[in-house]
Write an enzyme that holds these catalytic residues in place. Structure first.
Site, PDB file in Angstrom:
ATOM      1  N   GLU A  86       0.889  -1.157   0.000  1.00 17.22           N
ATOM      2  CA  GLU A  86       0.000   0.000   0.000  1.00 17.22           C
ATOM      3  C   GLU A  86       0.930   1.211   0.000  1.00 17.22           C
ATOM      4  OE1 GLU A  86      -1.392   2.761   0.415  1.00 17.22           O
ATOM      5  OE2 GLU A  86      -3.112   2.700   1.747  1.00 17.22           O
ATOM      6  N   GLU A 131       4.744   8.320  -3.940  1.00 21.49           N
ATOM      7  CA  GLU A 131       5.474   7.917  -2.737  1.00 21.49           C
ATOM      8  C   GLU A 131       6.632   6.970  -3.046  1.00 21.49           C
ATOM      9  OE1 GLU A 131       2.861   6.407   0.245  1.00 21.49           O
ATOM     10  OE2 GLU A 131       1.788   8.300   0.498  1.00 21.49           O
TER      11      GLU A 131
END
Length: 663
Positions: free
Chosen positions: A143, A152
């Site tokens: 995730e 990210e």
């Protein structure tokens, strides 16, 4: 104890503040958004279904199910994997406070013998008898996604893990991701990125050409697109699949472009690309978690709420006129952390020298102005109020000093007939942008630009920078001079949020697993530092209801210099509607003249139910109560008001606050 350097939120000066040695630890925990993810029931259910299906596929091949969970957070997905039948799980978490929480949560739920939490970046994890992992994994659970999907560092992490930590054949949850985009014309969104021409009574303020052709800031604008009306944009293309990432195959973080040809479906100015993604948790695509905006759902389908994943707004480098039926090519350029778009004729992108370059601001305006500031400068209603107020105070003999930071007020004052106008800019970059504005509008030399430092921009919901700067310049002001705006008033309003409360709400049990240890850690950290602070949020994106009337709690008189001593205010906010009171919203209203004001917060309460409309070009402060107040006939609680205690510290330039329910 340690000393922490902290920028004063109002004056911009660097203050050294004595803090507990655990300050950084508590700050990281308090500002984490894990509660929002744990409350995302749709996300959790889809991950659980995908994990069960992946474990089943591995077991059907007669293999042990060895899981690698990168970015485990609370350990929730690892516990799901073991519950689904995985034989062992390696849970990687680089964020030390979260890794420590995950270790405790895993043990508390009885999974300590099957889940190993590793407090490292996945690229630092080692294999072998003396390493972090005894064996390679055959199920990869992650995730690592943000609103932009890859922002990210998901791709480099996948690339490394697949090459170094996985078996030759592996299952992935999610299995694949798909990125979608749509080209639109939107005056509302475009005004958050470009300075638009402004009509005045005696002329036009034109933006510099350099600003108009600047590609702007490289970062994506993440927005709750569900809160936009479909009247806010005109679609110029169908929704297109831009690219897919298959996580069950080797991923590459190499820079790549994804051209997609399309036929425009309307006439208009192509300005903005709206984008979102979805993830398939299984190879067949039967378990799908989508980020599409609310207006794409059918009326009978509830829209999942999530703040950790929103939708993307990308601004094209320049607006481009398109006609119905025109053949065009939208290209997504993707590197290891970022996506950006260009729009050209099919084949033209091959000859473009800049299409593969990440957009970088070269005009300076996108550095000194954020997107809410662009929107504020382009707000015609706000400009109208400023013009009305300035007509009341300006005289042919007026000498004006504008504490500007890129404001258009110096140009406005000059065109309205002031005898002399000076503008004070707080940085060299702001000074350069103002010089470009003046030169474009043939005012270079007519308005002297002064630079004064070190003041900088302040927190978005209680901007008192003007007061500090006006006080610093008091020796340059004649007695009885007009100060504009003349004052600011801080307002508070008790509210019930539709969804925003989730980011600060305890989870306790999440999908059958006890994560209350995380709740306790967040609460402790909030109590440590943030219990007396309000968080800035753009509330036009987060629907809420007013449970009280707006209350004036503190006024700052700009006609006087800043006081030496603290300013205190105490009182109560009466609760007049039933509901669930999650917190209090704070905002400033600036009094330009005795009868003209501009608000940075509440614009109106729409009906008897109390739905709020907020000013979209500013953020408001939100103070979350420690516990939700249940109000109404069926409630066992009998709260009638919320009491407040506020202290403005001139030295710190901040407002300390506390709100408590009052039976």
């Amino acid at each position: 104890m340690v000393f922490c350097g902290r920028v004063n939120p109002t004056t911009g000066a660097l203050d050294w503040v004595e803090e507990d040695e655990d300050y950084d630890y508590h700050q990281e925990i308090a500002r984490s958004s894990y509660a929002d993810m744990l409350h995302d029931k749709d996300r959790n259910e889809k991950y659980y279904q995908g994990i069960r299906a992946a474990v089943k596929r591995v077991k059907e091949r007669g293999e042990e199910a060895i899981v690698l969970d990168i970015g485990t957070g609370t350990g929730l997905l690892s516990m799901m994997a073991v519950t689904a039948g995985a034989d062992y799980c390696y849970a990687i978490e680089v964020f030390t406070p979260m890794a420590e929480a995950a270790i405790q949560i895993v043990k508390a739920n009885g999974f300590g013998d099957k889940i190993k939490v590793i407090n490292k970046h996945s690229k630092e994890v080692t294999l072998g008898p003396d390493g972090d992992m005894m064996q390679r994994a055959n199920i990869l659970i992650t995730e690592l996604f943000d609103t932009e999907l890859i922002g990210e560092g998901a791709l480099p992490s996948y690339e490394h893990a697949q090459q170094n930590l996985m078996q030759e054949r592996w299952e992935a949850v999610p299995h694949r991701a798909t990125v979608y985009a749509q080209v639109v014309e939107s005056h509302r969104l475009w005004s958050m990125n470009k300075l638009l021409p402004i009509n005045l009574d005696h002329g036009l303020i034109k933006p510099p050409l350099e600003l108009q052709t600047c590609p702007g800031a490289p970062s994506v604008c993440d927005v709750q697109l569900s809160q936009l009306s479909t009247d806010d944009f005109n679609t110029l293309s169908d929704i297109m699949v831009i690219f897919r990432v298959d996580f069950s195959q080797q991923v590459s973080s190499t820079t790549v472009s994804h051209p997609v040809n399309f036929t425009s479906n309307a006439n208009g100015e192509a300005q903005v690309v709206l984008s979102w993604w979805d993830i398939d948790m299984d190879p067949e695509g039967t378990i799908n978690c989508t980020m599409k905006p609310g207006w794409l759902y059918s009326d009978d389908h509830s829209v999942p709420w999530r703040d950790h994943w929103m939708q993307c707004v990308y601004f094209l480098p320049e607006e481009r006129k398109v006609t119905l039926g025109e053949e065009l090519c939208l290209t997504a350029h993707q590197d290891d952390y970022c996506v950006w778009y260009t729009l050209m004729k099919p084949g033209a992108e091959d000859s473009s020298p800049v299409s593969d370059e990440r957009p970088i601001c070269h005009c300076g305006a996108h550095i000194i102005w954020n997107r809410t500031r662009f929107g504020e400068l382009n707000d015609q209603g706000r400009l109208k109020k400023y013009k009305e107020a300035m007509r009341k105070v300006l005289k042919p003999s007026s000498v004006c000093m504008c504490i500007s930071d890129g404001s258009l007020l110096p140009l406005l004052a000059h065109t309205m007939g002031a005898a002399q106008v000076f503008t004070v800019e707080s940085s060299s970059m702001s000074q350069q942008v103002m010089q470009k504005l003046l030169q474009t509008n043939h005012l270079k030399g007519a308005i002297p630009v002064l630079q004064k430092s070190p003041e900088k921009i302040t927190l978005p919901w209680h901007n008192l920078y003007f007061w500090y700067s006006r006080s610093a310049l008091s020796d340059n002001l004649v007695e009885g001079c007009t100060v504009f705006p003349m004052s600011a008033t801080l307002y508070v309003l008790a509210v019930e949020f539709k969804d925003l409360w989730r980011i600060r709400s305890p989870c306790g049990i999440c999908e059958g697993f006890d994560v209350s240890i995380m709740d306790a850690m967040i609460k402790k950290s909030l109590d440590f530092r943030e219990s007396q602070e309000a968080e800035p949020h753009a509330l036009w994106e987060y629907p809420c209801r007013a449970l009280s009337q707006p209350v004036k709690v503190m006024t700052f008189d700009f006609r006087k210099t800043i006081p030496v001593n603290d300013v205190k205010s105490e009182g109560s906010v009466s609760l007049v509607r039933s509901g669930r009171c999650h917190g209090v919203v704070l905002w400033m209203e600036y009094q330009l003249t005795e009868d003209i004001s501009v608000s940075t917060g509440l614009l109106e309460v729409s009906n008897e139910k109390g739905y709020c409309q907020w000013y979209p070009h500013s953020k408001q402060g939100v103070f979350f109560l420690n516990s939700v107040l249940e109000l109404g006939p069926s409630s066992t609680q009998t709260y009638s008001s919320v009491t407040y205690q506020l202290t403005f510290s001139p030295k710190l330039g901040d407002i300390e606050m506390n709100f408590l329910p009052n039976p």
